[in-house]
Write a protein that holds these residues in place. Structure first.
Motif: not given
Length: 96
Positions: A14-17, A58-63, A79-81
């Motif tokens: 959500n913070g990505l936006y 960074r958001v897409a690769r959160m473990p 391309i997206g998260f």
């Protein structure tokens, strides 16, 4: 069991936006330099793109809290998260 970590992933998505201060400054620099020094506008635009793309990666690769692999995607070109569940273990982001 994994609610706290899944909540962090959801907040990060959500913070990505939301634009941070540096992004707003770069947007202003692109707009202002477009009128004053047009040769600098592409430089500021590329810096803005790099910053936003880094946030997306960074958001897409959160473990994942269960399998510790990237929750969204581990692709080289992001391309997206990702989807609403882990790619590897299919842990859902939201439990209904």
């Amino acid at each position: 069991m994994y609610r706290e970590q899944l909540s962090k992933i959801n907040k990060a998505r959500n913070g990505l936006y939301q634009l941070d201060f540096i992004s707003i400054v770069l947007i202003a620099a692109v707009l202002i330099s477009g009128g004053l020094m047009p040769i600098m506008a592409p430089l500021f635009g590329l810096l803005l793109f790099a910053l936003l793309y880094h946030k997306l990666i960074r958001v897409a690769r959160m473990p994942c809290p269960r399998c510790r692999k990237p929750f969204g995607t581990n692709s080289k070109v992001v391309i997206g998260f990702g989807t609403e569940e882990c790619e590897s273990c299919e842990l859902p982001l939201r439990s209904e």
